[in-house]
Design an enzyme around this catalytic site. Structure first.
Site, PDB file in Angstrom:
ATOM      1  N   GLY A  68       0.835  -1.189   0.000  1.00  0.00           N
ATOM      2  CA  GLY A  68       0.000   0.000   0.000  1.00  0.00           C
ATOM      3  C   GLY A  68       0.874   1.244   0.000  1.00  0.00           C
ATOM      4  O   GLY A  68       2.098   1.145  -0.177  1.00  0.00           O
TER       5      GLY A  68
ATOM      6  N   THR B 184      -4.222  -2.904  -1.388  1.00  0.00           N
ATOM      7  CA  THR B 184      -4.771  -2.501  -0.092  1.00  0.00           C
ATOM      8  C   THR B 184      -6.281  -2.566  -0.163  1.00  0.00           C
ATOM      9  O   THR B 184      -6.883  -2.091  -1.147  1.00  0.00           O
ATOM     10  CB  THR B 184      -4.365  -1.076   0.321  1.00  0.00           C
TER      11      THR B 184
ATOM     12  N   ASP C 202      -8.062  -0.810   1.465  1.00  0.00           N
ATOM     13  CA  ASP C 202      -8.532   0.568   1.672  1.00  0.00           C
ATOM     14  C   ASP C 202      -8.725   1.326   0.349  1.00  0.00           C
ATOM     15  O   ASP C 202      -9.414   2.335   0.305  1.00  0.00           O
ATOM     16  CB  ASP C 202      -7.535   1.345   2.540  1.00  0.00           C
TER      17      ASP C 202
ATOM     18  N   ARG D 241     -34.867  -3.701  13.918  1.00  0.00           N
ATOM     19  CA  ARG D 241     -33.722  -3.065  14.565  1.00  0.00           C
ATOM     20  C   ARG D 241     -32.970  -2.140  13.616  1.00  0.00           C
ATOM     21  O   ARG D 241     -33.101  -2.250  12.394  1.00  0.00           O
ATOM     22  CB  ARG D 241     -32.736  -4.134  15.055  1.00  0.00           C
TER      23      ARG D 241
ATOM     24  N   MET E  68     -13.644  -1.568   7.650  1.00  0.00           N
ATOM     25  CA  MET E  68     -12.281  -1.016   7.622  1.00  0.00           C
ATOM     26  C   MET E  68     -12.146   0.051   6.535  1.00  0.00           C
ATOM     27  O   MET E  68     -13.114   0.430   5.895  1.00  0.00           O
ATOM     28  CB  MET E  68     -11.268  -2.129   7.407  1.00  0.00           C
ATOM     29  N   GLY E  69     -10.912   0.486   6.309  1.00  0.00           N
ATOM     30  CA  GLY E  69     -10.660   1.481   5.273  1.00  0.00           C
ATOM     31  C   GLY E  69      -9.615   2.505   5.665  1.00  0.00           C
ATOM     32  O   GLY E  69      -9.340   3.434   4.917  1.00  0.00           O
ATOM     33  N   ARG E  70      -9.084   2.331   6.916  1.00  0.00           N
ATOM     34  CA  ARG E  70      -8.109   3.309   7.430  1.00  0.00           C
ATOM     35  C   ARG E  70      -8.687   4.719   7.323  1.00  0.00           C
ATOM     36  O   ARG E  70      -9.795   4.933   7.782  1.00  0.00           O
ATOM     37  CB  ARG E  70      -6.779   3.175   6.682  1.00  0.00           C
TER      38      ARG E  70
ATOM     39  N   GLU F 132     -14.412   2.887   9.671  1.00  0.00           N
ATOM     40  CA  GLU F 132     -13.769   2.854  10.987  1.00  0.00           C
ATOM     41  C   GLU F 132     -13.175   4.194  11.427  1.00  0.00           C
ATOM     42  O   GLU F 132     -13.063   4.462  12.619  1.00  0.00           O
ATOM     43  CB  GLU F 132     -12.674   1.782  11.011  1.00  0.00           C
TER      44      GLU F 132
ATOM     45  N   ARG G 141     -28.013  -2.689  17.151  1.00  0.00           N
ATOM     46  CA  ARG G 141     -26.940  -3.668  17.345  1.00  0.00           C
ATOM     47  C   ARG G 141     -25.780  -3.258  16.442  1.00  0.00           C
ATOM     48  O   ARG G 141     -26.000  -2.634  15.392  1.00  0.00           O
ATOM     49  CB  ARG G 141     -27.380  -5.086  16.957  1.00  0.00           C
TER      50      ARG G 141
END
Ligand code: F6P
Length: 361
Positions: free
Chosen positions: A112, A136, A138, A173, A180-182, A233, A274
């Site tokens: 990456g 990556t 990401d 709900r 993820m993904g930085r 994230e 949730r």
């Protein structure tokens, strides 16, 4: 010709496919020898250098396997190498010399933006002939529409959204999925659109809880008792705070924004919420077909760049074909989601909220 090959940074699906492609092209196409270096820069730091000769036979059957048969690391920068007790030390000269210990003529590094920038510094230091291949989940490397691993991660995240839909509907709900993904929101955006999420939160688009809750309430009024929220994230907390924690090695890590958003939605709307944190599931497993195609095309092209003596270049995917760009340009800064991106417009056109709608019009 002795060609080195290493995988560096976080693993992802498609790394073995690229190893296979490099070996097949170099050995069968050019008659070269290929040496796979284990554990990225760790292999070049070891003496003797930790490497193994790769042949078409030794890489047979790996096309569809996740992980990397060479191993990898996303820690231990050779320019600031951690020691058990003392301060970090500069081990870059030893790593750079590892290339010459192996008597390499060129090296292909799969990584990456962080790994490619370290490899480039090592190449400058050691006089290496380097070609880079972007990988990556990401997808944050510039000048390439896709990096290896991204499409597989999106496929996994999309499947998670699909699965959450049915259980969300059964229980009325609000389900929050943290992906993820930085620092970039590419996975959340693509999986949110592909999975039909109701809200997508990415770091590139600031949100308000009011707008998120308004979307949940709007759906209720329309008779939809459930909602799906996909959050990247690195999205900040409602007050703009960074949501990170310190791991046992003193490294700051993302994690926790999903729980925070779920809690806030529950408090403000009364909905039962949730949270699911998808985590490293997004990095494992068999590569998606597009990642296999990309890995194969990148591997062949990278070897041909070496054959042409064109170094300090990174292969890239642009307009349905492989091209090459200067590594320096690709790593100059990371590639975030453009809030004006076509996929953002698509999502908005579908009625997906980004949490910035209140007061937008
Ligand atoms: O860069 C890939 C990535 O999976 C990021 O999306 C994530 O933030 C990070 O690596 C996780 O790193 P680690 O494997 O060290 O937990």
């Amino acid at each position: 010709m002795r060609l080195g090959l290493l995988t560096s940074g976080g693993d992802c699906a498609g790394l073995n496919a690229v190893i296979r492609a490099v070996v097949r092209r170099a050995v069968l196409g050019h008659g070269w020898q290929v040496f796979g270096i284990r554990q990225a820069s760790h292999g070049l730091l070891s003496r003797p250098v930790d490497a193994t000769e790769l042949t078409p036979d030794s890489v047979a059957g790996v096309l569809n396997l996740g992980g990397t048969l060479l191993g990898t690391t996303n820690r231990d920068n050779p320019f600031a190498y951690p020691s058990r007790d003392g301060p970090r030390t500069d081990r870059s000269a030893v790593v750079a010399a590892g290339y010459h210990e192996l008597r390499l003529d060129a090296l292909i590094g799969v990584g990456g933006d962080g790994s490619l920038s370290i490899l480039r510094r090592l190449a400058e230091l050691g006089g290496w002939n380097l070609v880079g291949i972007p990988k990556t989940i990401d997808n944050d490397v510039r000048h390439t529409e896709h990096a290896i691993g991204f499409n597989s991660a999106v496929a996994i995240a999309t499947e998670a959204v699909d699965r959450l839909h049915v259980t969300a509907a059964s229980h009325s709900r609000v389900m929050v999925l943290e992906v993820m993904g930085r620092d970039a929101g590419h996975i959340a955006l693509a999986a949110g659109v592909a999975g039909g999420a109701d809200v997508i939160l990415i770091p590139e688009i600031p949100y308000t809880m009011a707008a998120i809750c308004a979307k949940v309430e709007e759906r209720r009024r329309q008779g939809r008792s459930f909602s799906i929220v996909v959050v990247a994230e690195s999205v900040r907390g409602p007050a703009g705070e960074t949501i990170t924690y310190m791991d046992a090695h003193g490294q700051s890590r993302y994690g926790g924004i999903g729980a925070l958003i779920a809690q806030e939605i529950a408090v403000h709307t009364g909905a039962e919420t949730r949270v699911t944190v998808l985590g490293h599931v997004q990095r494992g497993g068999a590569p998606a077909p597009l990642d296999r195609v990309l890995a194969s095309a990148f591997g062949v092209y990278a070897v041909d760049l070496v054959a042409a003596g064109r170094y300090d270049r990174m292969v890239a995917w642009q307009n349905r074909r492989v091209v090459d760009v200067p590594i320096a340009e690709a790593i100059a800064h990371y590639h975030a989601v453009d809030p004006d991106d076509a996929l953002v417009h698509t999502a908005r056109g579908l009625g997906i909220a980004f949490g910035d709608e209140v007061g937008r019009d």
